[in-house]
Design an enzyme around this catalytic site. Structure first.
Site, PDB file in Angstrom:
ATOM      1  N   GLY A  71       4.306   0.703  -2.573  1.00  0.00           N
ATOM      2  CA  GLY A  71       2.983   0.824  -2.888  1.00  0.00           C
ATOM      3  C   GLY A  71       2.127  -0.024  -2.565  1.00  0.00           C
ATOM      4  N   THR A  72       2.427  -1.186  -2.074  1.00  0.00           N
ATOM      5  CA  THR A  72       1.441  -2.272  -1.603  1.00  0.00           C
ATOM      6  C   THR A  72       0.825  -1.457  -0.077  1.00  0.00           C
ATOM      7  OG1 THR A  72       2.536  -4.007  -2.484  1.00  0.00           O
ATOM      8  CG2 THR A  72       0.931  -4.412  -0.647  1.00  0.00           C
ATOM      9  N   ASN A 150      -0.030  -2.563 -14.717  1.00  0.00           N
ATOM     10  CA  ASN A 150       1.346  -2.791 -14.834  1.00  0.00           C
ATOM     11  C   ASN A 150       1.502  -3.874 -15.733  1.00  0.00           C
ATOM     12  OD1 ASN A 150      -0.670  -4.018 -12.877  1.00  0.00           O
ATOM     13  ND2 ASN A 150       1.100  -5.676 -12.670  1.00  0.00           N
ATOM     14  N   GLN A 178       2.223   2.798 -11.403  1.00  0.00           N
ATOM     15  CA  GLN A 178       2.918   2.553 -12.674  1.00  0.00           C
ATOM     16  C   GLN A 178       2.879   3.747 -13.458  1.00  0.00           C
ATOM     17  OE1 GLN A 178       4.760   0.170 -13.752  1.00  0.00           O
ATOM     18  NE2 GLN A 178       4.294  -1.189 -12.172  1.00  0.00           N
ATOM     19  N   GLY A 199       8.181   4.089  -4.679  1.00  0.00           N
ATOM     20  CA  GLY A 199       9.630   4.438  -5.124  1.00  0.00           C
ATOM     21  C   GLY A 199      10.340   3.780  -5.958  1.00  0.00           C
ATOM     22  N   HIS A 200      10.489   2.470  -5.636  1.00  0.00           N
ATOM     23  CA  HIS A 200      11.456   1.611  -6.671  1.00  0.00           C
ATOM     24  C   HIS A 200      10.580   1.459  -8.007  1.00  0.00           C
ATOM     25  CE1 HIS A 200       9.123  -2.331  -6.804  1.00  0.00           C
ATOM     26  NE2 HIS A 200       8.432  -1.708  -5.939  1.00  0.00           N
ATOM     27  N   CYS A 298      -1.302  36.671  24.727  1.00  0.00           N
ATOM     28  CA  CYS A 298      -0.124  36.561  25.154  1.00  0.00           C
ATOM     29  C   CYS A 298       0.759  35.455  24.567  1.00  0.00           C
ATOM     30  CB  CYS A 298      -0.073  35.976  26.842  1.00  0.00           C
ATOM     31  SG  CYS A 298      -1.476  34.865  27.108  1.00  0.00           S
TER      32      CYS A 298
END
Ligand code: PLP
Length: 377
Positions: A71-72, A150, A178, A199-200, A298
């Site tokens: 995310g950072t 967050n 978040q 992701g985490h 072509c």
């Protein structure tokens, strides 16, 4: 001791289903997705599938999804990338409650001489949207406001903020690290231009993030540049096009210009070299690093001459030898001279443009080789 994990805004457990689908990529399928071989290709296919799923989750297009490492990095790329695109604008708007992934970048930018407005929040952690309205100026390069906080979980009215920001034509980024996976996100209905996720925070492993970038941001910048360049650059491009055309007519016998030479785009010239197949010329030009295109179809596997040229009544022998040069603001006179110098001409080069090249009827895939063969013969 029993573990009760209630710190999921910090990070989350990798979902067993996620772990299961990932495991083969640590052992069996370790190819580099960018490799040309099948081993990398099968990983590339999976990356594309993952991209499509992320796009579906966000209501976005796959081409709008950029994978990052966290995310950072998504936040940093969104902010610094936008600033880089508009170097003349030096004002950033954010809030006092951003995660350090955004907050630290704002501090850094403040030190670098940017004016940074940090919007305040009230006791309920809500923003004052009038303060936002009053802060927007013609100098504002970007507004970056988090989707959900967050620490408190408070959700900002991102769509309302988007309305206000977009009404001023200013890019809008939101840190949705978040929010993703906790509340619905739909970019189709949104005013957000860029959105970061990690992701985490949603049961994927650490080391993967996403930056959603709405396609129109690039388009917006391109339109801004096009508007700026329209008069001045198009006059320059037209003179280059005219120069190229005049030199081709002067230097290469049996050359025809296709179309009205007055009422045409400043960057385009279509010429036909009679008795030569355009595709063969293109292959030769390609070897010289010159990228043009043929007026004939072509590329679609047909050796039929262009329907446009046929509709214009361009003779068969000329329609087959058509080449389209289309210039841009990045072309130079030196490049035009390079083309003129290297395009083969009668007498002075290994290629005789007078020699009829009878490759038109050849339908098999090796026709490119045939075309070259005849040209070089
Ligand atoms: N933005 C917010 C709102 C966050 O809560 C966090 C992580 O806690 C980040 C950004 C940074 O994400 P990452 O850890 O993937 O770099």
């Amino acid at each position: 001791m029993k573990t009760v994990y209630v710190d999921n805004n910090a990070t989350t457990k990798v979902a067993p289903e996620v772990l299961e689908v990932m495991l083969p990529y640590f052992s069996e399928y370790y190819g580099n997705p960018s490799s040309m071989h099948f081993f990398g290709g099968q990983v590339q296919k999976k990356v594309d599938e993952a991209r499509a799923k992320v796009a579906d989750f966000l209501g976005a297009e796959p081409s709008e999804i950029v994978f990052t490492s966290c995310g950072t990095e998504s936040d940093n790329a969104a902010i610094l990338g936008t600033l880089d695109s508009y170097p003349e604008k030096r004002h950033l708007i954010t809030t006092r409650v951003e995660h350090p992934a955004v907050g630290n970048v704002s501090t850094y930018l403040g030190r670098k001489g940017y004016r940074v407005t940090e919007l305040s929040v009230d006791r309920e952690a809500r923003l004052d949207l009038d303060e936002l309205r009053e802060s927007l100026t013609d100098e504002t390069v970007l507004v970056t406001i988090m989707y959900a906080n967050n620490e408190t979980g408070v959700i900002f009215p991102i769509e309302e903020i988007g309305e206000i920001v977009k009404a001023r034509g200013i890019p809008f980024h939101t840190d949705a690290v978040q929010a993703a996976g906790k509340i619905p996100l739909n970019m189709k209905k949104s005013k957000v231009d860029m959105l970061s996720i990690s992701g985490h925070k949603l049961h994927a492993p650490k080391g993967i993030g996403v930056l959603y970038i709405r396609k129109v941001i690039g388009l917006g910048k391109a339109c801004e540049l096009a508007k700026k360049h329209l008069d001045e650059e198009n006059t320059r491009i037209k003179s280059l096009t005219d120069y190229l055309e005049a030199k081709l007519l002067e230097k290469i016998p049996n050359t025809l210009v296709n179309g009205d030479r007055i009422h045409r785009l400043p960057n385009t010239v279509s010429v036909s070299f009679e008795f030569v197949e355009g595709e063969s010329i293109l292959l030769l030009l390609s070897d010289l690093g010159i990228c043009a295109s043929s007026g004939s179809a072509c590329t679609s596997g047909s050796l039929e001459p262009s329907h446009v040229l046929r509709a214009m009544g361009v003779p068969f022998t000329a329609a087959h030898g058509s080449i389209r040069f289309s210039l841009s603001i990045y072309n130079t006179k030196e490049e035009m001279d390079y083309i003129i110098e290297h395009l083969p001409r009668n007498g002075g080069s290994p290629l005789s443009m007078q020699r009829p090249l009878c490759v038109f009827q050849k339908k098999d895939p090796s026709r490119k080789t045939w075309g070259l063969f005849f040209l070089l013969a």
